[in-house]
Every structure is written in structure tokens, then in C-alpha cells.
Design an enzyme around this catalytic site. Structure first.
Site, short mmCIF file in Angstrom:
data_model
loop_
_atom_site.label_atom_id
_atom_site.label_comp_id
_atom_site.label_asym_id
_atom_site.label_seq_id
_atom_site.Cartn_x
_atom_site.Cartn_y
_atom_site.Cartn_z
N CYS A 1 0.84 -1.20 0.00
CA CYS A 1 0.00 0.00 0.00
C CYS A 1 0.87 1.25 0.00
O CYS A 1 1.56 1.51 -0.97
CB CYS A 1 -0.98 -0.05 1.18
SG CYS A 1 -2.36 1.10 1.02
N HIS B 1 -3.50 -5.68 0.92
CA HIS B 1 -2.88 -5.88 2.24
C HIS B 1 -2.83 -7.35 2.65
O HIS B 1 -3.73 -7.83 3.35
CB HIS B 1 -3.69 -5.12 3.30
CG HIS B 1 -3.48 -3.64 3.29
ND1 HIS B 1 -2.45 -3.03 3.95
CD2 HIS B 1 -4.18 -2.65 2.69
CE1 HIS B 1 -2.51 -1.71 3.77
NE2 HIS B 1 -3.55 -1.46 3.00
N GLU C 1 -1.06 -8.63 4.92
CA GLU C 1 -0.91 -8.74 6.39
C GLU C 1 -2.26 -8.62 7.11
O GLU C 1 -2.36 -8.92 8.29
CB GLU C 1 0.09 -7.69 6.90
CG GLU C 1 -0.47 -6.30 7.13
CD GLU C 1 -0.72 -5.49 5.85
OE1 GLU C 1 -0.71 -6.06 4.74
OE2 GLU C 1 -0.96 -4.27 5.97
#
Lengths: 86, 237
Positions: B86, B203, B205
Site C-alpha cells: 500500500c 494488504h 498482512e
């Protein structure tokens, strides 16, 4: 002391959705003659240099290094002598 | 594998990345403050999401000149693994580690939702546990994720298989409706020429544990671990 006035604009080949949204809003408000809008950035800086050329070189270097991204933006620099940084 | 997560003023996905590395996968992990200058103990540097320096000027433009980024560039050039997520992807583009730029979303709206990604290149340190064409479900959260590069750059990326992920429909087909931000060639993530740097807007994560509603992001961390184990076995580390 010199003052540099810098405009940073999206390169012509790049779509500007912000400009397009502003143009649509203006059309809604009755500004039908405004056919196209592009939105950019405006930067002023005050430069301690002895000549307009030196101030222009400093402002241009600042644009190339940080203020504009050459992948997507163009910039234009204008320099004028001023009395102080006010 | 030793993982470092860069922390800029304004980073806000740094703890998520650290948590996944350390607590989900049991890796050694540490935060790296933007004023630090040592990365030599690390195998993987994560440049996390957020709004570094308030996204002033352009997303990633100021972070790119922080002391640590000079070290990240040197680390990458020496072959170290770098994952930019990002805002991290934006920083990697600004720093010149990856080509192109991330423009304002075509919709002008901040896009915060789950999207589908099609794996385009499964032969990278970040994707070796995936199959070409496999579809991942991963969240995005960005206002400036609209990937732009010149025609020549796009041709070069395509010719060298440097597009890692594309936005796609759930069945893997490409169409305008599944491109959340207007990215050219529906690009969601690219690698550098050497293949050791990946930048991606989605994302991983945020979806590496089932409690978060999806685990597809874990594949990227597993790929990195498999890559590190392979290098260890081959005597490269």
C-alpha cells in the site's frame, strides 16, 4: 531575496479525475461554457540567492528532486525579486 | 528469517505486519524507525501501509528521502528482499526501486473492501507457494492506488513478467468492474527486474489469520519463508 512561484500539473496524457469532478460540479452550477478543468498544485518559495538565475536553478532542482514526480507531473517555475520573505 | 518493519511517522499497518511475521509465523521481527540506518541483520524488509508524513506532496514522496530509505535502496540493490504494501508500494515507486506511480483512484473515492487478485507470476520469492492464475481474496484500503506508467514501461513490465498480481473477478477473469481504482493493465502488484522487490496495493498482512475473515495473505509470507529456507539449504545465507 527571490520568490519562486511554481505550478505542478498532471502531464496532459494523464486523466485527472479531480478536474473532471470539478468540471461536472461547475456544469451543474450553470457554468456550461467551462468545458474542461485540470487541477494542479501551486507552490511559493522564498530563496536566498544573489541572482534570478541562481534562484531559478534552485527552484528547478527542488521541483526535480521533490516537488514534482516526472512520471506523472510537469512543473513551471517563475522567479521575481522581492524585498523579504514576508 | 529476520524481518524488519519500517516505521515512518504516519505508518499505520506496521504493527499488523510485525504481528503476522512474529506471532503468526514465528519469525524474528523488529521495528525499524525511519531514522535508523542499519539493516544488515535482516533478510526481509517490509515497507508498511499508512500515511507516511501525512501523504504530503504526494503519497510516499517525503518518506522516500528519510534516512532509512537510502539504506533500503542499498539493501534491495544487494539482493535483500523488500515487500512494500500500500503506502509502502507508493514509497518504493517514489524511491525508484519500482517503476511507475500510484495516482488518485479513478473513482476519486477511498476504496476499502475485499478484492480478488489473479496471480500472474508464481516464480518469485513472494509467490512461489502459489499457482499462475490462482485467485486470492485480499483487502485493499487506499485513495491513491491507480497504477500508472508509460506505455514503454508497461510493455517492459509485461514482457519481463514483472506483473505479480492483477485485479480480477472471483473466477480470475479481467474486467473493468473488478478493477477498484483504474490501474492500467489492472496492475495490483509488480516486482523489480531482479525479482527481490515486490510492491502491491492490497494488504496481505490483514488476511493471514482466519479470525480476520481470510487467510490468502499468508501465502505471500509462506512463499518468502520457503524462499529463505531454499537459499539457506543452497548455502546462500
Amino acid at each position: 531575496m527571490y520568490k519562486a512561484v511554481i505550478t505542478v500539473t498532471l502531464r496532459p496524457s494523464i486523466l485527472d479525475p479531480q478536474g473532471k469532478a470539478a468540471q461536472h460540479a461547475l456544469a451543474t452550477l450553470g457554468f456550461e461554457a467551462i468545458a474542461r478543468v485540470r487541477v494542479g498544485k501551486f507552490v511559493e518559495m522564498w530563496i536566498n540567492e544573489e541572482s534570478a538565475d541562481a534562484a531559478y536553478i534552485a527552484a528547478t532542482a527542488a521541483c526535480e528532486k521533490l516537488l514534482a514526480n516526472p512520471v506523472m507531473e510537469n512543473f513551471h517555475v517563475e522567479v521575481a525579486k522581492v524585498s523579504d520573505a514576508g | 528469517m529476520n524481518v524488519g518493519v519500517i516505521v515512518f511517522p504516519g505508518s499505520n499497518c506496521d504493527h499488523d505486519a510485525y504481528h503476522v511475521a512474529r506471532h503468526v509465523f514465528g519469525l524474528r521481527a523488529r521495528f525499524v524507525w525511519h531514522k535508523e540506518t542499519a539493516l544488515s541483520d535482516l533478510d526481509l524488509v517490509i515497507v508498511p501501509g499508512g500515511f507516511s508524513y501525512g501523504d504530503y506532496l504526494r503519497a510516499g514522496a517525503v518518506a522516500r528521502f528519510s534516512p532509512i530509505m537510502e539504506r533500503v535502496v542499498a539493501f534491495a540493490e544487494a539482493g535483500g528482499l523488500v515487500l512494500g504494501i500500500c503506502n509502502g508500494f507508493q514509497v518504493l515507486c517514489e524511491s525508484g526501486l519500482l517503476p511507475g506511480a500510484l495516482l488518485r483512484n479513478a473513482s476519486l473515492r477511498f476504496a476499502c473492501k475485499w478484492v480478488h487478485l489473479r496471480v500472474e507470476n508464481a516464480d518469485t520469492p513472494f509467490t512461489n507457494q502459489l499457482q499462475p492464475g490462482q485467485v486470492l481474496r485480499i483487502p485493499i484500503a487506499h485513495g491513491e492506488g491507480n497504477y500508472f506508467a508509460s506505455e514503454e514501461t508497461l510493455d517492459m513490465l509485461e514482457a519481463n513478467r514483472r506483473v505479480a498480481f492483477r485485479y480480477a473477478a472471483a473466477d480470475g477473469t479481467l474486467n473493468a468492474a473488478s478493477n477498484p481504482n483504474g490501474s492500467l493493465h489492472a496492475i495490483a502488484g509488480i516486482i523489480n527486474a531482479q525479482g527481490n522487490v515486490l510492491g502491491m496495493m492490497p494488504h496481505p498482512e490483514r488476511c493471514a489469520e482466519s479470525i480476520l475473515g481470510g487467510t490468502d495473505g499468508a501465502h505471500i509470507f509462506r512463499s518468502l519463508m520457503a524462499h529463505a529456507a531454499h537459499r539457506l539449504a543452497a548455502g546462500h545465507i
